[in-house]
Design a protein around this motif. Structure first.
Motif, PDB file in Angstrom:
ATOM      1  N   PHE A  50     -21.314 -49.203  50.514  1.00 52.74           N
ATOM      2  CA  PHE A  50     -20.858 -47.651  50.331  1.00 52.74           C
ATOM      3  C   PHE A  50     -19.929 -47.164  50.290  1.00 52.74           C
ATOM      4  O   PHE A  50     -18.994 -46.262  50.412  1.00 52.74           O
ATOM      5  CB  PHE A  50     -21.642 -47.730  51.094  1.00 52.74           C
ATOM      6  CG  PHE A  50     -22.066 -45.241  50.584  1.00 52.74           C
ATOM      7  CD1 PHE A  50     -22.095 -44.886  49.929  1.00 52.74           C
ATOM      8  CD2 PHE A  50     -21.718 -45.289  52.420  1.00 52.74           C
ATOM      9  CE1 PHE A  50     -22.797 -43.736  50.017  1.00 52.74           C
ATOM     10  CE2 PHE A  50     -21.669 -43.448  52.284  1.00 52.74           C
ATOM     11  CZ  PHE A  50     -22.052 -42.587  51.541  1.00 52.74           C
ATOM     12  N   GLY A  51     -19.708 -48.176  52.061  1.00 52.74           N
ATOM     13  CA  GLY A  51     -17.992 -47.708  52.615  1.00 52.74           C
ATOM     14  C   GLY A  51     -17.027 -47.995  52.328  1.00 52.74           C
ATOM     15  O   GLY A  51     -15.841 -47.375  51.883  1.00 52.74           O
ATOM     16  N   ALA A  52     -17.081 -49.322  51.000  1.00 51.59           N
ATOM     17  CA  ALA A  52     -16.192 -50.538  50.514  1.00 51.59           C
ATOM     18  C   ALA A  52     -15.771 -49.212  49.705  1.00 51.59           C
ATOM     19  O   ALA A  52     -14.743 -48.773  48.701  1.00 51.59           O
ATOM     20  CB  ALA A  52     -16.425 -51.396  50.024  1.00 51.59           C
ATOM     21  N   PHE A  53     -16.745 -48.631  48.608  1.00 53.34           N
ATOM     22  CA  PHE A  53     -16.307 -47.954  47.731  1.00 53.34           C
ATOM     23  C   PHE A  53     -16.033 -46.741  47.743  1.00 53.34           C
ATOM     24  O   PHE A  53     -15.153 -45.747  46.733  1.00 53.34           O
ATOM     25  CB  PHE A  53     -17.630 -47.589  47.163  1.00 53.34           C
ATOM     26  CG  PHE A  53     -17.918 -46.099  46.130  1.00 53.34           C
ATOM     27  CD1 PHE A  53     -17.080 -46.392  45.073  1.00 53.34           C
ATOM     28  CD2 PHE A  53     -18.783 -45.393  46.728  1.00 53.34           C
ATOM     29  CE1 PHE A  53     -17.633 -44.897  44.586  1.00 53.34           C
ATOM     30  CE2 PHE A  53     -19.175 -44.465  46.140  1.00 53.34           C
ATOM     31  CZ  PHE A  53     -18.162 -44.231  44.858  1.00 53.34           C
ATOM     32  N   HIS A  54     -15.590 -46.261  49.440  1.00 50.30           N
ATOM     33  CA  HIS A  54     -14.964 -44.929  49.497  1.00 50.30           C
ATOM     34  C   HIS A  54     -13.638 -45.385  50.036  1.00 50.30           C
ATOM     35  O   HIS A  54     -12.829 -44.850  49.944  1.00 50.30           O
ATOM     36  CB  HIS A  54     -15.658 -44.384  50.151  1.00 50.30           C
ATOM     37  CG  HIS A  54     -17.081 -43.353  50.138  1.00 50.30           C
ATOM     38  ND1 HIS A  54     -18.343 -44.442  49.708  1.00 50.30           N
ATOM     39  CD2 HIS A  54     -17.223 -41.891  49.779  1.00 50.30           C
ATOM     40  CE1 HIS A  54     -19.279 -43.330  49.510  1.00 50.30           C
ATOM     41  NE2 HIS A  54     -18.429 -41.962  49.237  1.00 50.30           N
ATOM     42  N   SER A  55     -13.510 -46.864  50.436  1.00 53.34           N
ATOM     43  CA  SER A  55     -11.816 -46.954  50.685  1.00 53.34           C
ATOM     44  C   SER A  55     -10.848 -46.538  49.842  1.00 53.34           C
ATOM     45  O   SER A  55      -9.752 -46.438  50.527  1.00 53.34           O
ATOM     46  CB  SER A  55     -12.203 -48.765  50.883  1.00 53.34           C
ATOM     47  OG  SER A  55     -12.675 -49.344  49.504  1.00 53.34           O
ATOM     48  N   TYR A  56     -10.745 -46.109  48.555  1.00 53.28           N
ATOM     49  CA  TYR A  56      -9.528 -46.045  47.724  1.00 53.28           C
ATOM     50  C   TYR A  56      -9.605 -44.331  47.948  1.00 53.28           C
ATOM     51  O   TYR A  56      -8.241 -44.307  47.431  1.00 53.28           O
ATOM     52  CB  TYR A  56      -9.922 -46.402  46.347  1.00 53.28           C
ATOM     53  CG  TYR A  56     -11.426 -45.035  45.822  1.00 53.28           C
ATOM     54  CD1 TYR A  56     -10.687 -43.936  45.397  1.00 53.28           C
ATOM     55  CD2 TYR A  56     -12.666 -45.082  46.092  1.00 53.28           C
ATOM     56  CE1 TYR A  56     -11.153 -43.119  44.726  1.00 53.28           C
ATOM     57  CE2 TYR A  56     -12.402 -44.026  45.635  1.00 53.28           C
ATOM     58  CZ  TYR A  56     -12.985 -42.865  44.479  1.00 53.28           C
ATOM     59  OH  TYR A  56     -13.860 -42.165  44.655  1.00 53.28           O
ATOM     60  N   GLU A  57     -10.340 -43.616  48.739  1.00 49.28           N
ATOM     61  CA  GLU A  57      -9.835 -42.564  49.580  1.00 49.28           C
ATOM     62  C   GLU A  57      -8.819 -42.359  50.239  1.00 49.28           C
ATOM     63  O   GLU A  57      -8.708 -41.243  50.691  1.00 49.28           O
ATOM     64  CB  GLU A  57     -10.777 -41.561  49.522  1.00 49.28           C
ATOM     65  CG  GLU A  57     -11.999 -41.689  47.886  1.00 49.28           C
ATOM     66  CD  GLU A  57     -13.178 -40.976  48.180  1.00 49.28           C
ATOM     67  OE1 GLU A  57     -13.579 -40.304  49.472  1.00 49.28           O
ATOM     68  OE2 GLU A  57     -14.371 -40.982  47.867  1.00 49.28           O
ATOM     69  N   ALA A  58      -9.072 -43.522  50.651  1.00 51.51           N
ATOM     70  CA  ALA A  58      -7.860 -43.409  52.555  1.00 51.51           C
ATOM     71  C   ALA A  58      -6.243 -43.330  51.889  1.00 51.51           C
ATOM     72  O   ALA A  58      -5.843 -43.658  50.565  1.00 51.51           O
ATOM     73  CB  ALA A  58      -8.158 -44.408  53.304  1.00 51.51           C
ATOM     74  N   ALA A  59      -5.860 -42.916  52.856  1.00 52.02           N
ATOM     75  CA  ALA A  59      -4.489 -43.017  52.533  1.00 52.02           C
ATOM     76  C   ALA A  59      -3.221 -43.948  52.961  1.00 52.02           C
ATOM     77  O   ALA A  59      -1.914 -44.341  52.745  1.00 52.02           O
ATOM     78  CB  ALA A  59      -3.140 -41.632  53.084  1.00 52.02           C
TER      79      ALA A  59
END
Length: 264
Positions: free
Chosen positions: A205-214
């Motif tokens: 779940f955390g890895a799935f959101h990683s692309y949202e970081a700058a």
């Protein structure tokens, strides 16, 4: 295709705890759970990846004109895709148990879900506060800012913010809880302990959101924070045995993040 048959399907029903719910479905072959899991994760990757070249083409052709609205629409479409794909691949589980309630914990919503979800949202806020206190002492400020996946929403305008709000508050909680706390957590518990299963599903779940970081360091921070969020959500699923409270807590947390964007 694996055919699943239950010797006593009428005895399979949603239960009050996740452990009891998984135990009640022990007659379903583990491969059925794993097939639904890896296919769901693969479809998740596709749903995340497809909008990227579309937005790059848009930016290359039209620049920033209308791109935030397009990104908002693609965000909603991606979450809908995740939900539809997850449910499609989990059909053998639904068919074996005669409904999504026993299979994944989706039952008819009640006011109790709202109350329970609000309490679990508070628990998640507490966990987020403690984690933030630790990260502030360990991570440079610019990395923390890069790990905030709502930081750029200040610049997307009213239409873009509205679309992202619809996706984050109404669609994402249902889609993501179905995959991560519905399929992945339960599949893991067919083989491992709750703690190991919760950690694994939460890391994904955390890895799935990683692309949202700058930035890459910011992505690491975001993975840690969203993994912690996912683990608390797993605790909610374990306690209630249902996904309704998890979706409510998820929606409240996402809504609070958007409110902070608007008001700060």
């Amino acid at each position: 295709m694996t055919v699943v048959s239950s010797p006593q399907p009428q005895n399979v029903s949603p239960t009050t705890t996740l452990g009891a719910a998984v135990a009640a479905l022990s007659w379903i072959p583990g491969q059925v759970w794993w097939r639904a899991s890896w296919r769901g994760v693969a479809w998740l990757a596709v749903s995340v990846a497809v909008p990227i070249p579309i937005l790059l083409l848009w930016y290359g052709t039209l620049g920033r004109h209308g791109i935030y609205g397009a990104a908002g629409i693609l965000s909603i479409a991606g979450e809908v895709s995740i939900l539809v794909g997850t449910l499609f691949f989990a059909r053998p589980l639904r068919d074996a148990t005669f409904g999504w309630g026993a299979a994944l914990g989706w039952t008819r919503p009640t006011w109790k879900d709202a109350r329970s979800g609000a309490l679990w949202a508070l628990a998640n806020l507490g966990a987020r506060f403690l984690l933030s206190a630790v990260l502030v002492g360990l991570v440079p400020e610019h990395v923390l800012r890069a790990g905030n996946n709502t930081a750029n929403l200040h610049h997307i305008g009213a239409l873009g913010l509205t679309l992202f709000g619809i996706g984050a508050v109404l669609v994402a909680p249902v889609a993501e809880e179905t995959l991560f706390r519905g399929v992945l957590l339960r599949a893991g518990m067919r083989r491992w302990t709750f703690a190991r299963s919760a950690l694994l599903s939460s890391v994904i779940f955390g890895a799935f959101h990683s692309y949202e970081a700058a930035s890459v360091p910011g992505a690491a921070v975001l993975v840690v924070s969203t993994t912690a969020f996912g683990f608390v959500q797993c605790l909610a699923a374990r306690r209630t045995g249902r996904l309704g409270p998890c979706a409510v807590a998820h929606a409240l947390m996402n809504g609070l993040a958007l409110v902070l964007v608007i008001t700060t």
